[in-house]
Design an enzyme around this catalytic site. Sequence first.
Site, mmCIF file in Angstrom:
data_model
loop_
_atom_site.group_PDB
_atom_site.id
_atom_site.type_symbol
_atom_site.label_atom_id
_atom_site.label_comp_id
_atom_site.label_asym_id
_atom_site.label_seq_id
_atom_site.Cartn_x
_atom_site.Cartn_y
_atom_site.Cartn_z
ATOM 1 N N VAL A 230 45.345 -6.096 40.685
ATOM 2 C CA VAL A 230 46.194 -5.273 39.831
ATOM 3 C C VAL A 230 47.648 -5.715 40.013
ATOM 4 C CG1 VAL A 230 46.925 -2.934 39.247
ATOM 5 C CG2 VAL A 230 44.591 -3.342 40.054
ATOM 6 N N ASP B 299 32.283 5.606 42.667
ATOM 7 C CA ASP B 299 33.116 4.893 43.633
ATOM 8 C C ASP B 299 34.383 5.689 43.943
ATOM 9 O OD1 ASP B 299 33.710 2.881 45.403
ATOM 10 O OD2 ASP B 299 34.582 1.530 43.924
ATOM 11 N N LYS C 157 45.253 -4.737 35.234
ATOM 12 C CA LYS C 157 44.073 -5.012 36.060
ATOM 13 C C LYS C 157 43.368 -6.244 35.514
ATOM 14 C CE LYS C 157 39.737 -3.038 37.716
ATOM 15 N NZ LYS C 157 38.843 -1.866 37.709
ATOM 16 N N GLY D 121 38.818 -7.300 41.091
ATOM 17 C CA GLY D 121 39.970 -8.045 40.624
ATOM 18 C C GLY D 121 41.265 -7.537 41.218
#
Length: 805
Positions: free
Chosen positions: A503, A614, A517, A501
Amino acid sequence: MLSFKPLFLFFLLLTPLCTSIDTIALNQLLKDGDTLVSKDRKFELGFFRPDNSSSSTYVGIWYADQPQKTVVWVANRDNPVNDSSGVLAINRYGNLVLSAAGNISIWSTNVSVDVQTRSTFVAQLLDSGNLVLFQENKSESFIWESIDYPTDTLLPGMKIGFNWKTGLEWKLTSWNSKNDPGTGGYSMRMVYNSTATPLFVLFKGLSKYWRSDPGPWPNFVSNDEEMYSYFTPSENGSVARAVLSDYGLYQHLKWSDADDQWEETFAVPKYRCDKYGQCGANSICSPDNVNLFECECLPGYEPKSVNDWNQRNGSDGCVSMRIGGLKCGNGDGFVTVQRVKDPDASNAQLVKSMSAKECEQACLNNCSCTAYMSIEWEGRIDCMTWYDDLMDILVHTELGRDLYVRVDKIELAKHTNKSKGFLRSGGLAIPIVSVLLALVLIIVFACRRHNKKSKTKDYVEVDELEETGRHPELQYFDLSTILAATDNFSPVNKLGQGGFGTVYKGQLPNDQIIAVKRLSKTSGQGVEEFKNEVALIARLQHRNLVKLLGCCIEGEERILVLEHLPNKSLDYFLFDHRRRSLLDWDKRFEIINGVARGILYLHQDSRVRIIHRDLKTSNILLDAEMNPKISDFGMARIFHGDQLQDETNRIVGTYGYMSPEYAVFGRFSTKSDVFSFGIILVEIVSSKKNNGLYQEDHSMNLIGHVWQLWREDRALEIVDSSLESYQSEEVVRCIQVGLLCVQEDPEDRPTMAAVVFMLSGEASPPVPKQPAFVFRKSPCSNTDPSVSKESCSINDLTITKYQAR
C-alpha cells in the site's frame, strides 16, 4: 423350548413403544418427566428447568428433536413448582390445571366452560406449537389456546394486537433472564389510537424503548373484532420464530439444520439511533453522521444543553430558537427534512383523504401545529399534523418520508438562501438534484467510454465488474495517473505491506491524498480475489469501513484506490510502548464500538451478508480523529439467502485471530468473525498480542492468560499499564464480552448485534465458558506434522498457502 409367539411377545413387552401422545383427556395426568409430542413431532410439551442447578420447574412448549431445548411458551412463568411434584391435568370444570404437592393450584387456563353438556374435555398439542383446549364433540372450536397468551416468542401465525370482542391483547414480554422465564422488563405491543396509524412499540417497563415505522404492514388485519399483525417467516417452510430477549432485543430467528443453531435474520433495536428518544425532543438521529455524533437539531431549534451536546450527549434534545414563541401568520413557513422516520404520533392528529397542499395550509392555519407530513395509506393520501415537541426522528435513507417543520420567517429566510447551493434541513444536505445528476451521468459515460477503449482479454471488463456489484460512482484510473500519484511506487511513499501486496500513499492532480493498494504479482490473490474486493467495497457504505474510490486494471497491474487514513493501523499504536499511551481508554472504547458496528453492518445490515475472514488489528485503520475503519476485503465471502456457513480447503487469515472451527476444519460463518473480534477487543484492552507468551512455562497465550485472571477475579490486571484512568466497570464488561466472543463452540458465541448491545451496557453479558486455544501451540510447531513450515504465516502476515487436511 419357547415357541416363537411367546418369545416375540416377551421382547415386545420389553421394548418401549415409539408412538407419541399429543393429548390429555379427563382423568389423565401429565407428571414431571412425561411429555406430550405433537402429531408430526414438531413440538413437545412438558416440565423443564431453565437452570439445571435450580429446583424451579415450569411447564412449557419447545421444539422437538432439536439438539438444544428452545422454549417457546411457558405456562407458569411467574409461579414455578419448587420440586418434582408438578402434575398437569384437566379438572372436573373443564380447565387445564397445573398443581403441586398438597393439591396446590399453580396455574390454570381459568376459562368458563359449560360442564352441563357431559362432554369430555381434551387438551392437545398441535404441530403449530399451539396447546388447545376443546370439548371432544367440538374439536373445531377451541375453548382456550396458548397462542392467545404468548410469553417471549411468536411462532408463525401468532399475533401482536387486540381482540376487541374478548378484550384480549396479544403482546410479547421478555424473560427476566436467560435462566428465569418470569415476566421480564421488556414488552412488545401494538399501539393504536384513532388519531394516528398503528405501530409496534417496545417498552422497557412503562417507558418507550423502540418504536417501529407506522403501518401499513403486509400481514396486518383490522376489522370490527380484531386489529393485529401476525408473524410470518421470511422463507416459506423454514423453521422460524420471533423472540424478545431478556435484554430488550426483538429478533427474527431461523433454524439452520446444517449448523444446528438459530440464525438471526432481523433484529431491533440495533443502533443507538434506534433507541427511542436517543437525541431527545426536536432533533434528528443519524446513525451515519459524518461527525460521529448522531444528534442534530431540527431547523429552528438549538441544543437545550450546549455543554451536553459538546460531550456527545443529546438526550435533553433541542428547544426552539424563537424568542417568545412562533408568531402565527407573521411570515412563518416550512423547511423540508427529507426521508425520516415519522415523529412519535402521541401528540399528532390524522386527517384522512387530504392533499399535501391542503395539509400544509391546515398546519399553517393552526398556531400550535409544529410540523406536518403527507402519508400514503391504504391507497389514499392522508395528512398527519404534530403539535408541541417532535420526538424520535431517525434518518431513513431509503424508507423515510419528508417531514415539513414549521419555522419563523427569519429561519425560513436562512434556508431559502441556502437553497441556492445546498438546502440544509435539520442537518441533512439536499443537493440541487438536476445539476448533480447531469454531472454523474457525464462522469459515468466518460468512464464507460474509457474502459471500452482500454479493454483487452487480460483485463477485468466493465461488464464483469458490474455483475459483481460495480457502482456507477466507482472511478477507473489510468496506470499513468497512479504512477504519477505515487512517484512511480516510490519506497518513500510506502505505507505498509500485507499478504497480497503493498500500500502506497499518493496524491492526485486535484491534490486529493489517496491510498493505493497494489496487488503483488507473486501473491496468492488473483483476478477473482481482486474482483471480489472491488465488488465488495464498492457496495459497502458505512462510516466504520474504508471507502473505495476507484481501481486501475492494466495488463498485469490490479490496483485499488482507497481513501487515505493518516493514522495508519490500530496495531501501529497498540503494540508500540511509546505510541500506545496516545490511546486513552475513552478512545479505545470508541474504537471497540466502531469496529463492532462495522462488523454488524457486514453481517446483518448491508445488502448481502459478508464474512470478512481476516479481521485483525492491522486491518483496522484510523482516520485523522482516530476513528476506526475496517479494511482489506480480499478474503471476504458473500453469503446468499439462507446460507449460514461455508467450508473451504484453503485456509486464509492470520493465526492468533482464527476461530478453531476455521483453522482446523475450514468452516467459517459470522461466528468466525465474532471470534476474531473477541481477540481484537482483548488486545485493545491489554496492548498485548494474542500470540505472545504470558506464563512462566510459556504454555499460555493472551486469551488463556485473560481467562485465568478472569476466573480468579483479577481481570483488571490485564489492562494496559499506560492507561492512567479508566472506568473499571466498562473495562470489565469489555473483557467479559471478549471472552464470550472467543468461546470454543460457535453456538456459544454471541451475534454482533448482541455484542453491540452488551458493550453499550443495555444488556448484562452472561458468564463466558472456557475459550478456544487457551494453551498456545504454534501452527508451525515441529510437533504438528500435518502443517508444513511454508504453509505458516510469518510476522502475522496473511496465510495464503494450501495445507493438508
